[in-house]
Design an enzyme around this catalytic site. Structure first.
Site, PDB file in Angstrom:
ATOM      1  N   GLY A   1      39.188  35.682  24.460  1.00 15.23           N
ATOM      2  CA  GLY A   1      38.441  36.377  25.238  1.00 15.23           C
ATOM      3  C   GLY A   1      36.912  36.247  24.854  1.00 15.23           C
ATOM      4  O   GLY A   1      36.608  35.450  24.263  1.00 15.23           O
TER       5      GLY A   1
ATOM      6  N   HIS B   1      47.671  21.840  61.267  1.00 12.90           N
ATOM      7  CA  HIS B   1      48.814  21.303  60.810  1.00 12.90           C
ATOM      8  C   HIS B   1      48.331  19.667  60.608  1.00 12.90           C
ATOM      9  O   HIS B   1      47.607  19.069  61.424  1.00 12.90           O
ATOM     10  CB  HIS B   1      49.878  21.259  61.776  1.00 12.90           C
TER      11      HIS B   1
ATOM     12  N   ASP C   1      28.586  39.554  33.631  1.00 13.08           N
ATOM     13  CA  ASP C   1      29.496  39.772  32.520  1.00 13.08           C
ATOM     14  C   ASP C   1      29.149  40.909  31.495  1.00 13.08           C
ATOM     15  O   ASP C   1      30.138  41.511  30.755  1.00 13.08           O
ATOM     16  CB  ASP C   1      29.836  38.484  31.693  1.00 13.08           C
TER      17      ASP C   1
ATOM     18  N   GLY D   1      15.098  37.954  23.968  1.00 12.78           N
ATOM     19  CA  GLY D   1      14.507  39.170  24.356  1.00 12.78           C
ATOM     20  C   GLY D   1      15.271  40.563  23.878  1.00 12.78           C
ATOM     21  O   GLY D   1      16.177  40.324  23.577  1.00 12.78           O
TER      22      GLY D   1
ATOM     23  N   LYS E   1      35.239  22.418  36.153  1.00  8.43           N
ATOM     24  CA  LYS E   1      35.728  21.733  37.524  1.00  8.43           C
ATOM     25  C   LYS E   1      35.623  20.237  37.352  1.00  8.43           C
ATOM     26  O   LYS E   1      36.607  19.527  37.767  1.00  8.43           O
ATOM     27  CB  LYS E   1      34.996  22.310  38.542  1.00  8.43           C
TER      28      LYS E   1
END
Length: 522
Positions: A317, A497, A359, A156, A92
């Protein structure tokens, strides 16, 4: 200055306590002392840290084991996981650098005078980003110390369902007995196995943000979110960036929106090689990389191509970090196709006291906020403070490409598949952000789409937005979608707006009508 000195002193204290704690926790023998915990978390990324801190705050005795295996290129980093070190945060910040480049292009038309040619220095940006990331690493260490969470910089693995073994870089071992175990080891970028030279000469997102020198002319292979984001920010700071796409971009996202994203990138100078498959990477005597690929034009026509690049970035990926955890040996089931850990709705694995979040867990969105939320909720359940489960439906997300794409809920394709094309209504509009007008920027890819159930109150099934600050826009609407937003409620909401977000409250033309969806006037 005094605050800085106190911060430095605190850092030295944390380093000393960490070292002292490690020496106290182990013995000279290969099998160190045994410790007793309520919870041991393997993985110091966003999900694991959130889970451990929450559990400790609720009175649990907690330990975290975290170890970063260097990338194939040798890149390593500190505590905090993918998001902090090689994901959301540096991405970012570099995306912002690219946006500033666009803003400087616009500045003259808004009356600003910028003398001389404008250029970008990679090393300045990289150093600033890396310094900030290191401050976050330090902050996570301090937070664990403040919550009295024991931190082991070790790799671990499970000896049995209640015993975790940690092994550090020096071969020193520590063993921890625990009531519950949470695995939050995340994933790492995948390298192609069929492309000679791919691993030897290529880099991934694990490396890009820690490069000291500019990557130069870069070939990005694959067009998923990470690949497009990296290519977009590189092009945005003035580098030559190409994207090699086997089939479609942003697989799993709404494909109309994906085409708008790539169309905007192409218009801004990113090259796309569609229907292309890399076949080899070779390093030339000049130091450049020669990339060869096959362009598939049809079932009968294939053309061999090649070009030279300074860098090749693989974004094909990610693979779960389960190797070496000893999971199958203790009964934790892995998905046969993805290699991820099979979990139930409560994040429990096939071993009742072993859990997985983030993940590394099968069927979970690969998004930092979901891992964080799931980790906190799991900690509360394990501490007996709550029964609330993580709700993975209608999770918002944003792709930080040059023209950002934010969404929540179902894509148009998914809605058609689930409900049938005749049972959904799609409202849409092409709009022009006010900030694009004086700058005379192309707004042809700025678009909003609301996918609704056609029956009854027309509940909103999916909401999609390409345009400036898409993440900021979608975050607010995501709350409404989770609360059961209907088209009537959206239409009756008064917009702010002039903003881009208000276009969602003004949307009224359906795809079914065939009318022009271009917004004109205010």
């Amino acid at each position: 200055m005094a605050a800085f000195r106190r911060g430095c002193a605190r850092w030295q204290q944390v380093r000393f306590l960490g070292a002292r704690g490690a020496s106290a926790a182990v013995t000279p023998s290969s099998a160190a002392g045994t410790h007793h915990y309520d919870l041991v978390v393997i993985g110091g990324g966003s999900g694991g840290l959130a889970c451990s801190r929450e559990a400790a705050q609720l009175g649990q005795k907690v330990a975290v084991l975290d170890h970063v295996q260097p990338s194939a290129r040798g890149t390593a980093w500190g505590l905090g996981g993918t998001c902090v070190n090689v994901g959301c945060i540096p991405k970012k910040l570099m995306h912002q650098a690219a946006l500033l480049g666009v803003a400087m292009d616009d500045a003259g038309k808004f009356g600003w005078s910028i003398p001389g040619p404008v250029s970008h220095d990679w090393s300045t940006l990289a150093q600033a980003v890396q310094n900030y990331v290191k401050s976050l690493n330090w902050g996570h260490r301090v937070q664990l110390q403040d919550r009295k969470v024991k931190y082991f910089n070790t790799r671990g693995s499970l000896l049995d369902r209640h015993t975790v073994r940690g092994l550090d870089a020096k071969g020193t071992e520590v063993t921890a007995k625990t009531r519950n175990i949470v695995i939050a080891t995340g994933g790492r970028p995948r390298y192609p196995t069929h492309v000679p030279g791919a691993r030897e000469f290529g880099i991934t997102s694990d490396d890009l943000f820690w490069l000291k020198e500019s990557p130069g002319k870069t070939c990005v292979t694959c067009a998923e979110d990470v690949g497009l984001e990296c290519a977009g920010l590189l092009a945005g700071i003035g580098l030559d960036a190409s994207v090699m796409v086997r089939s479609v971009a942003l697989r799993g996202f709404d494909q109309q929106m994906a085409q708008l994203v790539t169309g905007h990138m192409e218009a801004r100078g990113t090259r796309f090689h569609w229907g292309c498959v890399p076949t080899s990477v070779e390093k030339l005597p000049s130091g450049l990389l020669q990339v060869k690929w096959t362009e598939v034009r049809s079932d009968l026509e294939r053309v061999e191509r090649e070009d030279t690049f300074s860098s090749v970035l693989w974004a094909i990926g990610r693979v779960p970090e389960t190797t070496g955890l000893n999971l199958p040996q203790v009964g934790v089931q892995l998905h046969p196709d993805t290699g991820k850990i099979v979990v139930a709705t409560d994040e429990r694995t096939t071993v009742s006291n072993v859990y997985a979040i983030g993940d590394v867990a099968e069927g979970r969105p690969e998004l930092t906020p979901t891992a964080v939320k799931a980790g906190k909720l799991l900690a509360r359940r394990l501490a007996g403070q709550s029964n609330q489960l993580m709700d993975y439906h209608s999770v918002p997300t944003t792709v930080f490409t040059p023209l950002e794409y934010g969404c929540v809920g179902l894509s148009e394709e998914s809605a058609e598949s689930r409900y049938g094309k005749d049972n959904i209504e799609v409202y849409h509009a092409f709009y022009k952000p006010l900030e694009f007008t004086i700058a005379e920027r192309d707004a042809s890819h700025c678009y909003v789409k609301v996918v609704c159930d056609r029956a009854g109150v027309q509940r909103v099934l999916g909401l999609h937005f390409t345009g400036p600050s898409a993440g900021e826009v979608i975050q607010g609407f995501a709350v409404s979608v989770r609360c059961g937003l209907t088209y009537a409620q959206l239409r009756d909401t008064v917009g702010i707006h002039p903003t881009c977000a208000e276009e969602l409250t003004k949307i009224h033309i359906t795809k079914r009508s065939g009318l022009d969806a271009t917004v004109t006037g205010c």
